[in-house]
Write an enzyme that holds these catalytic residues in place. Structure first.
Site, PDB file in Angstrom:
ATOM      1  N   SER A 195       4.920   7.053   3.033  1.00 14.02           N
ATOM      2  CA  SER A 195       3.386   7.924   3.229  1.00 14.02           C
ATOM      3  C   SER A 195       2.691   7.672   4.050  1.00 14.02           C
ATOM      4  O   SER A 195       2.021   8.436   4.068  1.00 14.02           O
ATOM      5  CB  SER A 195       3.294   8.605   1.931  1.00 14.02           C
ATOM      6  OG  SER A 195       3.167   7.909   1.025  1.00 14.02           O
TER       7      SER A 195
ATOM      8  N   ASP B  30       7.636   5.168  -0.345  1.00 15.03           N
ATOM      9  CA  ASP B  30       8.463   6.438   0.596  1.00 15.03           C
ATOM     10  C   ASP B  30       7.976   7.130   2.455  1.00 15.03           C
ATOM     11  O   ASP B  30       7.647   7.750   2.358  1.00 15.03           O
ATOM     12  CB  ASP B  30       8.061   8.134  -0.311  1.00 15.03           C
ATOM     13  CG  ASP B  30       6.649   7.968  -0.240  1.00 15.03           C
ATOM     14  OD1 ASP B  30       5.903   7.339   0.329  1.00 15.03           O
ATOM     15  OD2 ASP B  30       6.431   9.675  -0.829  1.00 15.03           O
TER      16      ASP B  30
ATOM     17  N   GLY C  26       4.244   5.711  -4.440  1.00 15.62           N
ATOM     18  CA  GLY C  26       6.113   5.384  -4.445  1.00 15.62           C
ATOM     19  C   GLY C  26       6.426   5.308  -3.077  1.00 15.62           C
ATOM     20  O   GLY C  26       5.474   5.672  -1.881  1.00 15.62           O
TER      21      GLY C  26
ATOM     22  N   ASP D  40      -4.799 -17.568   2.636  1.00 14.53           N
ATOM     23  CA  ASP D  40      -5.076 -18.692   3.056  1.00 14.53           C
ATOM     24  C   ASP D  40      -5.210 -19.990   3.402  1.00 14.53           C
ATOM     25  O   ASP D  40      -4.566 -19.930   4.533  1.00 14.53           O
ATOM     26  CB  ASP D  40      -2.941 -18.632   2.337  1.00 14.53           C
ATOM     27  CG  ASP D  40      -2.701 -20.869   1.982  1.00 14.53           C
ATOM     28  OD1 ASP D  40      -3.761 -21.512   1.967  1.00 14.53           O
ATOM     29  OD2 ASP D  40      -1.113 -21.035   2.390  1.00 14.53           O
TER      30      ASP D  40
ATOM     31  N   ASP E 230       3.992 -19.468   1.233  1.00  6.90           N
ATOM     32  CA  ASP E 230       4.766 -20.590   0.804  1.00  6.90           C
ATOM     33  C   ASP E 230       3.508 -20.675  -0.460  1.00  6.90           C
ATOM     34  O   ASP E 230       3.015 -19.641  -1.287  1.00  6.90           O
ATOM     35  CB  ASP E 230       4.178 -22.276   1.383  1.00  6.90           C
ATOM     36  CG  ASP E 230       2.568 -22.631   1.949  1.00  6.90           C
ATOM     37  OD1 ASP E 230       1.972 -21.308   1.150  1.00  6.90           O
ATOM     38  OD2 ASP E 230       2.785 -23.418   2.887  1.00  6.90           O
TER      39      ASP E 230
ATOM     40  N   THR F  39      -2.491 -23.116   4.670  1.00  7.97           N
ATOM     41  CA  THR F  39      -1.053 -22.508   5.417  1.00  7.97           C
ATOM     42  C   THR F  39      -1.245 -21.291   6.075  1.00  7.97           C
ATOM     43  O   THR F  39      -0.614 -20.248   5.146  1.00  7.97           O
ATOM     44  CB  THR F  39       0.137 -23.006   4.910  1.00  7.97           C
ATOM     45  OG1 THR F  39       0.144 -22.815   3.694  1.00  7.97           O
ATOM     46  CG2 THR F  39      -0.238 -24.501   5.105  1.00  7.97           C
TER      47      THR F  39
ATOM     48  N   THR G  29      -0.689 -15.579   0.608  1.00  7.81           N
ATOM     49  CA  THR G  29      -0.367 -16.675   0.734  1.00  7.81           C
ATOM     50  C   THR G  29       0.326 -16.611   3.162  1.00  7.81           C
ATOM     51  O   THR G  29      -0.503 -17.722   3.125  1.00  7.81           O
ATOM     52  CB  THR G  29       0.747 -17.089   0.877  1.00  7.81           C
ATOM     53  OG1 THR G  29       1.328 -18.896   1.737  1.00  7.81           O
ATOM     54  CG2 THR G  29       2.411 -16.345   1.218  1.00  7.81           C
TER      55      THR G  29
ATOM     56  N   HIS H 147       0.474  -1.793  -0.268  1.00  5.32           N
ATOM     57  CA  HIS H 147       0.001  -0.192   0.132  1.00  5.32           C
ATOM     58  C   HIS H 147       0.214   1.576   0.281  1.00  5.32           C
ATOM     59  O   HIS H 147       0.815   2.347   0.020  1.00  5.32           O
ATOM     60  CB  HIS H 147      -1.264   0.030   0.860  1.00  5.32           C
ATOM     61  CG  HIS H 147      -1.789  -1.067   1.123  1.00  5.32           C
ATOM     62  ND1 HIS H 147      -3.434  -0.560   2.092  1.00  5.32           N
ATOM     63  CD2 HIS H 147      -2.336  -2.004   0.080  1.00  5.32           C
ATOM     64  CE1 HIS H 147      -3.770  -1.486   1.348  1.00  5.32           C
ATOM     65  NE2 HIS H 147      -3.326  -2.129   0.470  1.00  5.32           N
TER      66      HIS H 147
END
Ligand code: HEM
Length: 314
Positions: free
Chosen positions: A75, A73, A71, A233, A241, A236, A193, A65
Site C-alpha cells: 500500500s 500489501d 500490513g 553505520d 554486518d 561500514t 547497518t 514502512h
C-alpha cells in the site's frame, strides 16, 4: 475438559485476530505459477544496486514502512490522484525514490516473462527485493514466505511509524503492536547497518548527548555542516554486518532510538550479543523479518488483488 475447550477456543480466537495469523504464505507459492521468479528478481535488484548505492537501503526501509502500515500489501507504493496516500505522510516523504524504482524495475522484469505476467503481487516482489538487497549487501540469504496479495487502500492518516527519538518502552510498545517481540525489535533495528539519515533526525543529539562519543559528535557536526546527512553505520555504511551493534557499544549510534538499545540495560545484553556474534544477529534478523513479512497479509477474500501497476490499484 471444559477448561481445555476454553483454552482451545481462546487460542483460536487469538490466532484469528492476531496480525500474524496468515495461513496462505508459503515459500514455494509461485513454484508452478512463475518458476523463475526468484532468479528474475535477484538479477533485477543486482542491476538496480549497480545503478545506485542507495537502492538496497531504500528498499529495505520501504519494506518496513509497508508492513508496519496496513500490513505487507504494497500500500505504501500506491499513488492516489487526490493526494491522500501513505507516501505523502511526512513520515514516508523521506523514503528514497530508489526503493520504489527497485521494486518497479523488478516487477517489469517479472512481467516480461509471459508465464509470470500479472501473476506476482507487488507485495511479494517487495519482500523478495528486500531479501536480495540484504543478501547482496553482505547479509544473510533466506527463504521468503510468499503469497501476499496487494492492498487497494492507502491513506495519509493511516501512517503510524516509530520516530528516531523514541525510548525503549515506546519502541517495544510500537513493535509489540505489530505482534513483534522486543528481541525482534532489537534485531530489526540492525537494518540500520546500511543507509543514511538526514541531520534533521539526529541534530538535536549533537549538543552534548552524554550517550554519544564526543569525537563522533564532532564528526557529525562536520557532515551536517556540509552534506546534511550521515551514515547510520559510519564504520561500514553499505555493508550489511553487525558493525551497527559495535558502534552502539562505542557511543556511535546515530539515532537516539538506536543508541537507547545500548543505554537501556534491558536491551544492552542483546546488543552485546549481536556485536560479538554476527551469526546470532543474522539468525534473529531473519526470524524477525519473516515475522514482519506476515503482518496484515491480504488475500482475495480480504480485498487483495495482484496489482498490474504497483503504483495504482487495478
Ligand atoms: C526501530 C525503529 C525505527 C526508527 C525510529 C527508524 C527511523 C529511521 C530514520 C529517522 C531514518 C532516516 C530517514 C532519512 O533521513 O531519510 C531511517 C532510515 C533507515 N531505516 Fe529505519 N527506523 C526504525 C526501524 C527500521 C527497521 C525495522 C528497518 C528495516 C528492517 C529500518 C531500515 C532503515 C534503513 C535501511 C534506513 C536507511 C534508508 C536510506 O538510506 O534510504 N528501520 N530509519
Amino acid at each position: 475438559m471444559r477448561s481445555f475447550h476454553f483454552v482451545v477456543v481462546l487460542a483460536l480466537a487469538v490466532a484469528i485476530s492476531s496480525p500474524l495469523a496468515v495461513a496462505q504464505l508459503k515459500q514455494n507459492y509461485y513454484a508452478s505459477i512463475c518458476p523463475n521468479l526468484e532468479n528474475i528478481v535477484r538479477g533485477s535488484v543486482q542491476r538496480s544496486m549497480q545503478q545506485s548505492p542507495i537502492a538496497a537501503p531504500a528498499t529495505l526501509r520501504l519494506f518496513f514502512h509497508d508492513c508496519a502500515v496496513r500490513g505487507c500489501d504494497a500500500s505504501v507504493m500506491i499513488i492516489n490522484p487526490n493526494g491522500d496516500d501513505e507516501w505523502r505522510n511526512p513520515d514516508d516523504q523521506t523514503l528514497k525514490p530508489e526503493g520504489f524504482t527497485t521494486v518497479i524495475a523488478a516487477k517489469a522484469a517479472v512481467d516480461s516473462d509471459p508465464q509470470c505476467r500479472n501473476r506476482v503481487s507487488c507485495a511479494d516482489i517487495l519482500a523478495l527485493a528486500t531479501r536480495d538487497s540484504v543478501f547482496l549487501s553482505g547479509g544473510p540469504d533466506y527463504a521468503v514466505e510468499l503469497g501476499r496479495f496487494d492492498g487497494r487502500v492507502s491513506t495519509r492518516n493511516s501512517v503510524n511509524l516509530p520516530h528516531g527519538n523514541f525510548n525503549l518502552d515506546q519502541l517495544t510498545g510500537y513493535f509489540g503492536s505489530l505482534g513483534l517481540s522486543p528481541t525482534d525489535m532489537v534485531a530489526l533495528s540492525g537494518g540500520h547497518t546500511i543507509g543514511a539519515a538526514s541531520c534533521s533526525f539526529f541534530g538535536y543529539r549533537l549538543g552534548g548527548d552524554p550517550t554519544m562519543d564526543p569525537n563522533f559528535a564532532a564528526m557529525l557536526r562536520g557532515s551536517c555542516g556540509s552534506s546534511g546527512f550521515a551514515f547510520l553505520d559510519a564504520a561500514t555504511p553499505l555493508r550489511f554486518d553487525n558493525a551497527f551493534y559495535q558502534n552502539l557499544r562505542a557511543g556511535r549510534g546515530l539515532l537516539g532510538s538506536d543508541q537507547t538499545l545500548y543505554s537501556d540495560p534491558r536491551s544492552r545484553g542483546l546488543v552485546d550479543r549481536y556485536a560479538a556474534n554476527q551469526g546470532a544477529f543474522f539468525n534473529d534478523f531473519v526470524a524477525a523479518m519473516t515475522k514482519l513479512g506476515r503482518v496484515g497479509v491480504k488475500s482475495p477474500a480480504t480485498g487483495g488483488e495482484i496489482r498490474r501497476d504497483c503504483r495504482f490499484p487495478n
